[in-house]
Design an enzyme around this catalytic site. Structure first.
Site, PDB file in Angstrom:
ATOM      1  N   VAL A   8       0.800  -1.012  -0.022  1.00 18.26           N
ATOM      2  CA  VAL A   8      -0.109  -0.025  -0.069  1.00 18.26           C
ATOM      3  C   VAL A   8       0.994   1.415   0.124  1.00 18.26           C
ATOM      4  CG1 VAL A   8      -0.178   0.395   2.754  1.00 18.26           C
ATOM      5  CG2 VAL A   8      -1.836   1.033   1.085  1.00 18.26           C
ATOM      6  N   SER A   9       0.638   2.248  -0.856  1.00 22.18           N
ATOM      7  CA  SER A   9       1.430   3.417  -0.745  1.00 22.18           C
ATOM      8  C   SER A   9       0.660   4.555   0.331  1.00 22.18           C
ATOM      9  CB  SER A   9       1.268   3.926  -2.321  1.00 22.18           C
ATOM     10  OG  SER A   9      -0.136   4.474  -2.712  1.00 22.18           O
ATOM     11  N   THR A  10       1.495   5.432   0.590  1.00 24.40           N
ATOM     12  CA  THR A  10       1.145   6.467   1.404  1.00 24.40           C
ATOM     13  C   THR A  10      -0.238   7.233   0.852  1.00 24.40           C
ATOM     14  OG1 THR A  10       3.441   6.625   2.121  1.00 24.40           O
ATOM     15  CG2 THR A  10       1.676   8.400   2.696  1.00 24.40           C
ATOM     16  N   GLU A  12      -2.514   6.013  -1.491  1.00 20.50           N
ATOM     17  CA  GLU A  12      -3.651   5.075  -1.511  1.00 20.50           C
ATOM     18  C   GLU A  12      -4.024   5.057   0.038  1.00 20.50           C
ATOM     19  OE1 GLU A  12      -2.613   1.974  -5.073  1.00 20.50           O
ATOM     20  OE2 GLU A  12      -1.619   1.803  -3.234  1.00 20.50           O
ATOM     21  N   GLN A  13      -3.222   4.984   0.928  1.00 18.48           N
ATOM     22  CA  GLN A  13      -3.728   4.892   2.337  1.00 18.48           C
ATOM     23  C   GLN A  13      -4.607   6.370   2.804  1.00 18.48           C
ATOM     24  OE1 GLN A  13      -0.533   3.759   4.761  1.00 18.48           O
ATOM     25  NE2 GLN A  13      -1.261   2.145   5.774  1.00 18.48           N
TER      26      GLN A  13
END
Length: 500
Positions: A8-10, A12-13
Protein backbone atom coordinates in the site's frame (compact mmCIF):
# COMPACT_ATOMS: atom_id res chain seq x y z
CA UNK A 1 5.78 -22.59 1.42
CA UNK A 2 3.18 -19.99 0.45
CA UNK A 3 4.22 -16.39 0.04
CA UNK A 4 1.71 -13.56 0.54
CA UNK A 5 2.55 -10.21 -1.00
CA UNK A 6 0.80 -7.00 0.13
CA UNK A 7 1.54 -3.38 -0.68
CA UNK A 8 0.00 0.00 0.00
CA UNK A 9 1.32 3.46 -0.88
CA UNK A 10 0.99 6.48 1.38
CA UNK A 11 -1.24 8.11 -1.24
CA UNK A 12 -3.63 5.12 -1.40
CA UNK A 13 -3.76 4.86 2.37
CA UNK A 14 -4.68 8.53 2.71
CA UNK A 15 -7.11 8.79 -0.22
CA UNK A 16 -8.82 5.40 -0.30
CA UNK A 17 -8.26 3.85 3.09
CA UNK A 18 -6.48 0.75 1.77
CA UNK A 19 -5.55 -1.51 4.64
CA UNK A 20 -2.60 -3.88 4.76
CA UNK A 21 -4.35 -5.95 7.42
CA UNK A 22 -7.34 -6.43 5.13
CA UNK A 23 -5.10 -7.47 2.23
CA UNK A 24 -3.24 -10.00 4.37
CA UNK A 25 -6.48 -11.36 5.87
CA UNK A 26 -8.00 -11.89 2.41
CA UNK A 27 -4.83 -13.59 1.13
CA UNK A 28 -4.71 -15.92 4.16
CA UNK A 29 -8.33 -16.89 3.58
CA UNK A 30 -7.47 -17.66 -0.04
CA UNK A 31 -4.56 -19.82 1.10
CA UNK A 32 -6.89 -21.88 3.27
CA UNK A 33 -4.24 -22.72 5.84
CA UNK A 34 -2.58 -21.14 8.87
CA UNK A 35 0.90 -22.61 8.77
CA UNK A 36 3.60 -22.52 6.10
CA UNK A 37 2.91 -18.91 5.11
CA UNK A 38 5.48 -16.12 4.72
CA UNK A 39 4.33 -12.49 4.51
CA UNK A 40 6.08 -9.94 2.29
CA UNK A 41 4.74 -6.47 3.03
CA UNK A 42 5.77 -3.09 1.54
CA UNK A 43 4.15 -0.14 3.29
CA UNK A 44 4.11 3.41 2.00
CA UNK A 45 5.84 2.51 -1.28
CA UNK A 46 4.66 3.39 -4.77
CA UNK A 47 3.66 0.59 -7.14
CA UNK A 48 5.27 2.49 -10.00
CA UNK A 49 8.71 0.95 -9.30
CA UNK A 50 9.96 -2.58 -8.74
CA UNK A 51 12.79 -1.76 -6.35
CA UNK A 52 10.82 -2.44 -3.16
CA UNK A 53 12.54 -4.23 -0.24
CA UNK A 54 10.03 -7.02 0.40
CA UNK A 55 9.12 -7.57 -3.26
CA UNK A 56 12.86 -8.02 -3.87
CA UNK A 57 13.02 -10.48 -0.95
CA UNK A 58 10.08 -12.44 -2.40
CA UNK A 59 11.79 -12.66 -5.80
CA UNK A 60 15.02 -13.87 -4.15
CA UNK A 61 13.15 -16.55 -2.15
CA UNK A 62 11.45 -17.69 -5.37
CA UNK A 63 14.83 -18.17 -7.06
CA UNK A 64 16.05 -20.22 -4.08
CA UNK A 65 12.96 -22.43 -4.26
CA UNK A 66 11.65 -21.45 -0.81
CA UNK A 67 8.26 -20.30 -2.17
CA UNK A 68 6.05 -22.58 -4.30
CA UNK A 69 2.88 -20.47 -4.34
CA UNK A 70 2.33 -16.68 -4.31
CA UNK A 71 -0.97 -15.09 -3.30
CA UNK A 72 -1.73 -11.42 -3.93
CA UNK A 73 -4.94 -9.40 -3.57
CA UNK A 74 -4.81 -7.90 -7.07
CA UNK A 75 -2.31 -7.55 -9.96
CA UNK A 76 -1.85 -3.81 -9.29
CA UNK A 77 -0.34 -4.70 -5.88
CA UNK A 78 2.61 -6.17 -7.80
CA UNK A 79 2.97 -3.03 -9.91
CA UNK A 80 1.00 -0.08 -11.24
CA UNK A 81 2.90 -0.24 -14.53
CA UNK A 82 1.78 -2.86 -17.03
CA UNK A 83 5.30 -3.69 -18.27
CA UNK A 84 6.63 -4.20 -14.72
CA UNK A 85 3.52 -6.16 -13.81
CA UNK A 86 4.07 -8.58 -16.71
CA UNK A 87 7.78 -8.96 -15.84
CA UNK A 88 7.05 -9.91 -12.21
CA UNK A 89 4.16 -12.17 -13.21
CA UNK A 90 6.33 -14.12 -15.68
CA UNK A 91 9.14 -14.36 -13.12
CA UNK A 92 6.80 -15.79 -10.48
CA UNK A 93 5.03 -18.24 -12.80
CA UNK A 94 8.34 -19.75 -13.93
CA UNK A 95 8.97 -21.00 -10.39
CA UNK A 96 5.64 -21.00 -8.56
CA UNK A 97 1.86 -20.78 -8.81
CA UNK A 98 0.47 -17.22 -8.85
CA UNK A 99 -3.01 -16.66 -7.41
CA UNK A 100 -4.99 -13.43 -7.08
CA UNK A 101 -7.80 -12.99 -4.57
CA UNK A 102 -9.76 -10.69 -6.86
CA UNK A 103 -10.03 -12.77 -10.03
CA UNK A 104 -8.52 -15.88 -11.56
CA UNK A 105 -6.68 -15.65 -14.85
CA UNK A 106 -6.29 -18.71 -17.05
CA UNK A 107 -3.15 -19.13 -19.12
CA UNK A 108 -5.03 -18.87 -22.39
CA UNK A 109 -4.83 -16.12 -25.04
CA UNK A 110 -8.16 -14.75 -23.81
CA UNK A 111 -7.10 -14.93 -20.17
CA UNK A 112 -3.76 -13.19 -20.84
CA UNK A 113 -5.53 -10.49 -22.86
CA UNK A 114 -7.92 -9.79 -20.00
CA UNK A 115 -5.01 -9.80 -17.54
CA UNK A 116 -3.07 -7.26 -19.61
CA UNK A 117 -6.16 -5.09 -20.03
CA UNK A 118 -6.58 -5.07 -16.25
CA UNK A 119 -2.93 -3.97 -15.87
CA UNK A 120 -3.31 -1.25 -18.50
CA UNK A 121 -6.38 0.08 -16.71
CA UNK A 122 -4.49 0.16 -13.40
CA UNK A 123 -1.64 2.10 -15.04
CA UNK A 124 -4.11 4.53 -16.62
CA UNK A 125 -5.85 5.00 -13.26
CA UNK A 126 -2.52 5.82 -11.59
CA UNK A 127 -1.71 8.41 -14.28
CA UNK A 128 -5.17 9.98 -13.91
CA UNK A 129 -4.81 10.23 -10.14
CA UNK A 130 -1.43 11.95 -10.53
CA UNK A 131 -2.80 14.34 -13.16
CA UNK A 132 -5.85 15.23 -11.04
CA UNK A 133 -3.70 15.92 -7.99
CA UNK A 134 -1.36 18.16 -10.01
CA UNK A 135 -4.28 20.05 -11.53
CA UNK A 136 -5.88 20.45 -8.11
CA UNK A 137 -2.68 21.93 -6.67
CA UNK A 138 -2.36 24.37 -9.59
CA UNK A 139 -5.97 25.53 -9.20
CA UNK A 140 -5.47 26.05 -5.47
CA UNK A 141 -2.30 28.07 -6.12
CA UNK A 142 -4.13 30.23 -8.67
CA UNK A 143 -6.69 31.03 -5.97
CA UNK A 144 -3.87 32.53 -3.89
CA UNK A 145 -3.48 29.58 -1.54
CA UNK A 146 -0.20 27.91 -0.57
CA UNK A 147 -0.62 24.24 -1.51
CA UNK A 148 1.63 22.78 1.21
CA UNK A 149 4.26 23.57 3.82
CA UNK A 150 7.34 24.48 1.77
CA UNK A 151 9.51 24.90 4.90
CA UNK A 152 10.64 28.44 4.01
CA UNK A 153 12.97 30.04 6.55
CA UNK A 154 11.29 33.10 8.06
CA UNK A 155 7.76 31.77 7.67
CA UNK A 156 5.38 29.23 9.18
CA UNK A 157 2.56 27.51 7.32
CA UNK A 158 -1.02 28.08 8.51
CA UNK A 159 -3.00 24.97 7.52
CA UNK A 160 -6.40 26.57 8.14
CA UNK A 161 -5.88 29.65 5.97
CA UNK A 162 -3.37 27.86 3.70
CA UNK A 163 -1.08 30.89 3.83
CA UNK A 164 2.47 31.77 4.85
CA UNK A 165 2.73 33.67 8.14
CA UNK A 166 5.84 35.38 9.47
CA UNK A 167 7.90 33.53 12.07
CA UNK A 168 9.17 36.49 14.10
CA UNK A 169 12.37 34.83 15.35
CA UNK A 170 13.38 33.50 11.92
CA UNK A 171 12.39 36.79 10.24
CA UNK A 172 14.90 38.61 12.47
CA UNK A 173 17.60 36.20 11.30
CA UNK A 174 16.64 36.81 7.66
CA UNK A 175 16.94 40.57 8.19
CA UNK A 176 20.31 40.05 9.87
CA UNK A 177 21.57 37.95 6.92
CA UNK A 178 20.63 40.67 4.44
CA UNK A 179 22.15 43.37 6.66
CA UNK A 180 25.43 41.48 7.07
CA UNK A 181 25.64 40.87 3.33
CA UNK A 182 24.77 44.38 2.15
CA UNK A 183 26.79 46.10 4.89
CA UNK A 184 29.81 43.80 5.40
CA UNK A 185 32.43 44.32 8.11
CA UNK A 186 35.78 42.81 9.00
CA UNK A 187 34.33 39.95 11.07
CA UNK A 188 32.25 38.15 8.42
CA UNK A 189 32.58 38.77 4.72
CA UNK A 190 30.46 37.23 1.99
CA UNK A 191 28.08 34.29 2.03
CA UNK A 192 30.60 31.88 3.52
CA UNK A 193 31.46 34.28 6.34
CA UNK A 194 27.78 34.72 7.24
CA UNK A 195 27.25 30.94 7.25
CA UNK A 196 30.18 30.49 9.65
CA UNK A 197 28.86 33.29 11.87
CA UNK A 198 25.35 31.77 12.09
CA UNK A 199 26.87 28.37 12.91
CA UNK A 200 29.10 29.86 15.61
CA UNK A 201 26.10 31.62 17.17
CA UNK A 202 24.25 28.29 17.46
CA UNK A 203 21.30 29.53 15.38
CA UNK A 204 19.41 26.51 13.99
CA UNK A 205 18.31 26.18 10.36
CA UNK A 206 14.71 25.48 9.35
CA UNK A 207 15.39 21.75 9.65
CA UNK A 208 16.87 22.34 13.13
CA UNK A 209 20.39 21.62 11.92
CA UNK A 210 23.13 23.48 13.79
CA UNK A 211 25.51 23.84 10.83
CA UNK A 212 24.70 26.46 8.17
CA UNK A 213 25.89 25.73 4.64
CA UNK A 214 26.87 28.67 2.43
CA UNK A 215 24.35 27.51 -0.20
CA UNK A 216 21.50 27.85 2.32
CA UNK A 217 22.51 31.45 3.02
CA UNK A 218 22.75 32.17 -0.72
CA UNK A 219 19.29 30.71 -1.34
CA UNK A 220 17.85 33.01 1.35
CA UNK A 221 19.52 36.03 -0.26
CA UNK A 222 18.10 35.10 -3.68
CA UNK A 223 14.58 34.17 -2.57
CA UNK A 224 11.99 36.73 -3.73
CA UNK A 225 9.50 35.46 -1.17
CA UNK A 226 10.99 37.97 1.30
CA UNK A 227 9.84 40.89 -0.88
CA UNK A 228 6.31 39.48 -1.16
CA UNK A 229 6.72 37.33 -4.29
CA UNK A 230 6.24 33.61 -3.65
CA UNK A 231 6.18 31.52 -6.83
CA UNK A 232 4.46 28.14 -6.89
CA UNK A 233 4.54 25.59 -9.74
CA UNK A 234 8.09 26.76 -10.44
CA UNK A 235 9.91 23.47 -10.05
CA UNK A 236 9.28 20.34 -12.12
CA UNK A 237 9.82 17.26 -9.94
CA UNK A 238 8.26 14.73 -12.31
CA UNK A 239 9.87 11.31 -11.97
CA UNK A 240 11.96 12.25 -8.93
CA UNK A 241 10.06 9.74 -6.78
CA UNK A 242 12.12 7.05 -8.55
CA UNK A 243 15.32 8.45 -6.99
CA UNK A 244 14.58 6.80 -3.65
CA UNK A 245 14.57 3.43 -5.42
CA UNK A 246 17.69 4.10 -7.51
CA UNK A 247 21.14 3.66 -5.96
CA UNK A 248 22.95 4.83 -9.11
CA UNK A 249 23.49 8.57 -8.55
CA UNK A 250 24.28 9.16 -12.25
CA UNK A 251 20.77 8.01 -13.19
CA UNK A 252 18.89 10.03 -10.59
CA UNK A 253 16.39 12.51 -12.02
CA UNK A 254 17.12 16.15 -11.17
CA UNK A 255 14.63 18.87 -10.37
CA UNK A 256 14.28 21.39 -13.20
CA UNK A 257 12.82 24.88 -13.52
CA UNK A 258 9.59 25.25 -15.49
CA UNK A 259 9.20 28.12 -18.02
CA UNK A 260 8.45 31.40 -16.21
CA UNK A 261 4.99 31.64 -17.82
CA UNK A 262 3.96 28.53 -15.87
CA UNK A 263 4.95 29.99 -12.48
CA UNK A 264 2.08 31.03 -10.22
CA UNK A 265 2.65 34.17 -8.14
CA UNK A 266 1.25 34.05 -4.61
CA UNK A 267 1.63 37.17 -2.42
CA UNK A 268 3.60 36.62 0.79
CA UNK A 269 4.19 38.77 3.91
CA UNK A 270 7.05 41.25 3.41
CA UNK A 271 10.26 40.83 5.42
CA UNK A 272 12.89 42.65 3.29
CA UNK A 273 12.55 46.00 1.50
CA UNK A 274 12.83 45.97 -2.30
CA UNK A 275 15.86 48.34 -2.39
CA UNK A 276 17.90 46.19 -0.01
CA UNK A 277 16.96 43.01 -1.90
CA UNK A 278 17.97 44.56 -5.26
CA UNK A 279 21.31 45.66 -3.82
CA UNK A 280 21.91 42.13 -2.48
CA UNK A 281 21.34 40.78 -6.00
CA UNK A 282 23.91 43.23 -7.36
CA UNK A 283 26.45 41.99 -4.81
CA UNK A 284 25.65 38.35 -5.59
CA UNK A 285 26.35 38.98 -9.27
CA UNK A 286 29.88 40.00 -8.28
CA UNK A 287 30.20 37.46 -5.46
CA UNK A 288 32.73 35.18 -7.16
CA UNK A 289 35.02 38.08 -7.96
CA UNK A 290 34.70 39.75 -4.57
CA UNK A 291 35.15 36.86 -2.21
CA UNK A 292 37.04 34.34 -4.36
CA UNK A 293 40.02 34.53 -2.04
CA UNK A 294 41.53 36.59 0.76
CA UNK A 295 44.71 38.40 -0.29
CA UNK A 296 47.54 39.17 2.10
CA UNK A 297 47.17 42.83 1.13
CA UNK A 298 44.01 44.91 0.74
CA UNK A 299 43.06 46.52 -2.56
CA UNK A 300 40.43 49.23 -2.77
CA UNK A 301 39.10 48.26 -6.23
CA UNK A 302 39.34 44.50 -5.83
CA UNK A 303 36.86 42.66 -8.05
CA UNK A 304 35.90 45.72 -10.14
CA UNK A 305 38.72 46.14 -12.70
CA UNK A 306 38.80 44.65 -16.20
CA UNK A 307 41.34 45.00 -19.00
CA UNK A 308 39.74 46.44 -22.15
CA UNK A 309 42.27 44.79 -24.48
CA UNK A 310 42.03 41.13 -23.40
CA UNK A 311 38.88 41.06 -21.25
CA UNK A 312 40.61 39.59 -18.19
CA UNK A 313 39.77 40.83 -14.72
CA UNK A 314 42.60 42.73 -13.00
CA UNK A 315 43.74 41.73 -9.55
CA UNK A 316 46.02 43.36 -7.00
CA UNK A 317 49.63 42.30 -6.65
CA UNK A 318 52.83 43.46 -4.92
CA UNK A 319 55.73 43.91 -7.34
CA UNK A 320 59.43 44.62 -6.79
CA UNK A 321 60.94 47.20 -9.11
CA UNK A 322 64.53 48.49 -8.78
CA UNK A 323 64.69 47.28 -5.19
CA UNK A 324 61.41 48.93 -4.19
CA UNK A 325 58.01 47.31 -3.73
CA UNK A 326 54.97 48.77 -5.48
CA UNK A 327 51.34 47.69 -5.52
CA UNK A 328 49.72 47.23 -8.91
CA UNK A 329 46.61 45.86 -10.59
CA UNK A 330 47.36 43.42 -13.41
CA UNK A 331 45.43 41.20 -15.83
CA UNK A 332 48.09 38.45 -15.77
CA UNK A 333 46.77 35.05 -14.65
CA UNK A 334 49.22 32.51 -13.25
CA UNK A 335 46.59 30.04 -12.06
CA UNK A 336 46.40 26.62 -13.69
CA UNK A 337 43.63 26.32 -16.24
CA UNK A 338 43.17 30.07 -16.80
CA UNK A 339 41.34 30.68 -20.10
CA UNK A 340 43.42 33.76 -20.92
CA UNK A 341 46.88 34.50 -19.52
CA UNK A 342 46.39 38.25 -20.02
CA UNK A 343 48.16 40.90 -22.07
CA UNK A 344 50.39 42.29 -19.26
CA UNK A 345 48.22 45.34 -18.66
CA UNK A 346 49.36 46.95 -15.39
CA UNK A 347 48.50 50.09 -13.46
CA UNK A 348 49.71 51.45 -10.10
CA UNK A 349 47.11 51.07 -7.33
CA UNK A 350 47.67 54.56 -5.89
CA UNK A 351 47.20 56.07 -9.36
CA UNK A 352 43.82 54.48 -10.13
CA UNK A 353 42.53 54.27 -6.53
CA UNK A 354 42.75 58.03 -6.08
CA UNK A 355 41.30 58.67 -9.53
CA UNK A 356 38.24 56.49 -8.93
CA UNK A 357 37.65 57.76 -5.39
CA UNK A 358 37.86 61.41 -6.47
CA UNK A 359 35.40 60.73 -9.31
CA UNK A 360 32.98 58.91 -7.00
CA UNK A 361 33.17 61.68 -4.43
CA UNK A 362 32.34 64.28 -7.08
CA UNK A 363 29.37 62.18 -8.23
CA UNK A 364 28.02 61.84 -4.70
CA UNK A 365 28.31 65.59 -4.17
CA UNK A 366 26.75 66.31 -7.55
CA UNK A 367 24.44 63.40 -8.62
CA UNK A 368 23.55 65.12 -11.92
CA UNK A 369 27.06 64.46 -13.20
CA UNK A 370 26.63 60.76 -12.41
CA UNK A 371 23.48 60.48 -14.53
CA UNK A 372 25.32 62.16 -17.42
CA UNK A 373 28.13 59.62 -17.08
CA UNK A 374 25.64 56.77 -17.32
CA UNK A 375 25.10 57.37 -21.02
CA UNK A 376 27.74 54.68 -21.61
CA UNK A 377 26.16 52.13 -19.28
CA UNK A 378 25.30 49.67 -22.07
CA UNK A 379 28.93 49.77 -23.26
CA UNK A 380 29.90 48.10 -19.96
CA UNK A 381 28.03 45.03 -21.17
CA UNK A 382 30.27 44.69 -24.22
CA UNK A 383 32.34 41.95 -22.57
CA UNK A 384 29.21 39.93 -21.69
CA UNK A 385 27.83 40.27 -25.24
CA UNK A 386 31.12 39.24 -26.85
CA UNK A 387 31.39 36.30 -24.46
CA UNK A 388 27.89 35.14 -25.46
CA UNK A 389 28.95 35.23 -29.14
CA UNK A 390 32.06 33.18 -28.34
CA UNK A 391 30.10 30.64 -26.28
CA UNK A 392 27.48 30.23 -29.01
CA UNK A 393 30.26 29.41 -31.49
CA UNK A 394 31.68 26.90 -29.00
CA UNK A 395 28.20 25.41 -28.57
CA UNK A 396 27.87 24.91 -32.35
CA UNK A 397 31.24 23.13 -32.49
CA UNK A 398 30.26 20.90 -29.56
CA UNK A 399 26.95 19.94 -31.23
CA UNK A 400 28.74 19.11 -34.49
CA UNK A 401 31.21 16.91 -32.61
CA UNK A 402 28.34 15.12 -30.86
CA UNK A 403 26.54 14.61 -34.19
CA UNK A 404 29.66 13.14 -35.82
CA UNK A 405 30.19 10.82 -32.87
CA UNK A 406 26.59 9.55 -33.03
CA UNK A 407 26.89 8.89 -36.78
CA UNK A 408 30.14 6.99 -36.25
CA UNK A 409 28.52 4.86 -33.52
CA UNK A 410 25.52 4.14 -35.76
CA UNK A 411 27.44 2.97 -38.82
CA UNK A 412 30.29 1.11 -37.10
CA UNK A 413 29.53 -2.09 -35.25
CA UNK A 414 33.09 -3.13 -34.29
CA UNK A 415 33.76 -0.39 -31.77
CA UNK A 416 34.19 -0.10 -28.01
CA UNK A 417 30.68 1.12 -27.18
CA UNK A 418 31.53 2.00 -23.57
CA UNK A 419 34.43 4.23 -24.63
CA UNK A 420 32.24 6.11 -27.10
CA UNK A 421 29.42 6.40 -24.56
CA UNK A 422 31.89 8.05 -22.17
CA UNK A 423 32.90 10.52 -24.90
CA UNK A 424 29.24 11.23 -25.63
CA UNK A 425 28.51 11.94 -21.96
CA UNK A 426 31.49 14.32 -21.81
CA UNK A 427 30.20 16.24 -24.84
CA UNK A 428 26.71 16.36 -23.36
CA UNK A 429 28.01 17.70 -20.03
CA UNK A 430 30.10 20.31 -21.84
CA UNK A 431 27.01 21.42 -23.80
CA UNK A 432 25.04 21.85 -20.57
CA UNK A 433 27.89 23.89 -19.03
CA UNK A 434 28.03 26.19 -22.08
CA UNK A 435 24.24 26.69 -22.06
CA UNK A 436 24.36 27.48 -18.34
CA UNK A 437 27.13 30.06 -18.88
CA UNK A 438 25.15 31.69 -21.72
CA UNK A 439 22.02 31.87 -19.56
CA UNK A 440 23.96 33.51 -16.71
CA UNK A 441 25.43 36.14 -19.06
CA UNK A 442 22.00 36.84 -20.59
CA UNK A 443 20.57 37.25 -17.09
CA UNK A 444 23.36 39.71 -16.30
CA UNK A 445 22.55 41.75 -19.42
CA UNK A 446 18.83 41.63 -18.71
CA UNK A 447 19.42 42.62 -15.09
CA UNK A 448 21.51 45.63 -16.07
CA UNK A 449 19.08 46.69 -18.81
CA UNK A 450 16.10 46.83 -16.47
CA UNK A 451 17.80 47.74 -13.20
CA UNK A 452 18.57 51.34 -12.34
CA UNK A 453 18.41 51.73 -8.62
CA UNK A 454 18.03 55.39 -7.63
CA UNK A 455 17.35 54.12 -4.10
CA UNK A 456 20.79 52.52 -4.00
CA UNK A 457 22.39 55.81 -5.08
CA UNK A 458 20.42 57.70 -2.43
CA UNK A 459 21.56 55.16 0.17
CA UNK A 460 25.17 55.65 -0.94
CA UNK A 461 24.81 59.45 -0.65
CA UNK A 462 23.28 59.18 2.84
CA UNK A 463 26.07 56.84 3.89
CA UNK A 464 28.74 59.17 2.46
CA UNK A 465 27.44 62.38 4.06
CA UNK A 466 26.88 60.68 7.41
CA UNK A 467 30.55 59.67 7.53
CA UNK A 468 32.21 62.42 5.45
CA UNK A 469 35.94 62.48 6.29
CA UNK A 470 35.72 59.62 8.79
CA UNK A 471 35.52 56.84 6.19
CA UNK A 472 37.98 53.99 6.76
CA UNK A 473 39.29 51.61 4.05
CA UNK A 474 36.43 49.08 4.30
CA UNK A 475 33.78 51.82 4.29
CA UNK A 476 35.30 53.43 1.19
CA UNK A 477 35.46 50.04 -0.53
CA UNK A 478 31.84 49.28 0.36
CA UNK A 479 30.71 52.70 -0.89
CA UNK A 480 32.50 52.26 -4.23
CA UNK A 481 30.85 48.88 -4.72
CA UNK A 482 27.41 50.31 -4.02
CA UNK A 483 27.72 52.63 -7.02
CA UNK A 484 30.34 51.18 -9.39
CA UNK A 485 29.61 48.11 -11.51
CA UNK A 486 32.91 47.85 -13.37
CA UNK A 487 36.07 49.83 -14.13
CA UNK A 488 37.69 49.26 -17.53
CA UNK A 489 41.39 50.00 -18.03
CA UNK A 490 43.32 50.25 -21.29
CA UNK A 491 47.05 49.57 -21.74
CA UNK A 492 47.72 53.27 -22.15
CA UNK A 493 46.24 53.86 -18.70
CA UNK A 494 42.88 55.43 -19.58
CA UNK A 495 40.09 54.55 -17.16
CA UNK A 496 36.34 54.29 -17.76
CA UNK A 497 33.98 53.84 -14.83
CA UNK A 498 30.55 52.20 -15.24
CA UNK A 499 27.85 52.53 -12.61
CA UNK A 500 24.68 50.63 -11.78
Amino acid sequence: MIGIYARVSTEEQAKRGFSLKEQIRSCREKAGQKDGILEYVDEGLSGEFLNRPNLTKLREDLKEGIITKVICLDPDRLSRKLMNQLIVTEEIEKRAELIFVNGEYKKTPEGMLFYQMRGAIAEFEKAKITERMSRGRREKAQQGKVVRNFQIYGYDYDKESEQLVINEYEARIVKMIFELYTNPNNNFKGVNGIAKFLTAQGIPTKKRVEHWHRQVVKQILMNRVYIGEFYQNRWNTEGMISNRYNNDTSKKIKMTVRPTEEWILTPSPLIIEQSQFDYAQQLLKQGKRRWSGQSKYKYLLSGLLRCVDCGNTMTGRRQKNWGEYHFIYTDEKNTSGAKHKGCRNRIRTDQIDNQVWDKLESWLRCPESLFEAEGNLKDSLEYEKNEIIRLNEELKKNKKAKSRLLKFMTFNEDIDVQEFRTMLVELQNKELEIIKAINELEEEISFQDINKSNETLEAAMDYFFSKEQLLNFEEKQNLIRMVVKEIQVTKCGSVKIFTY
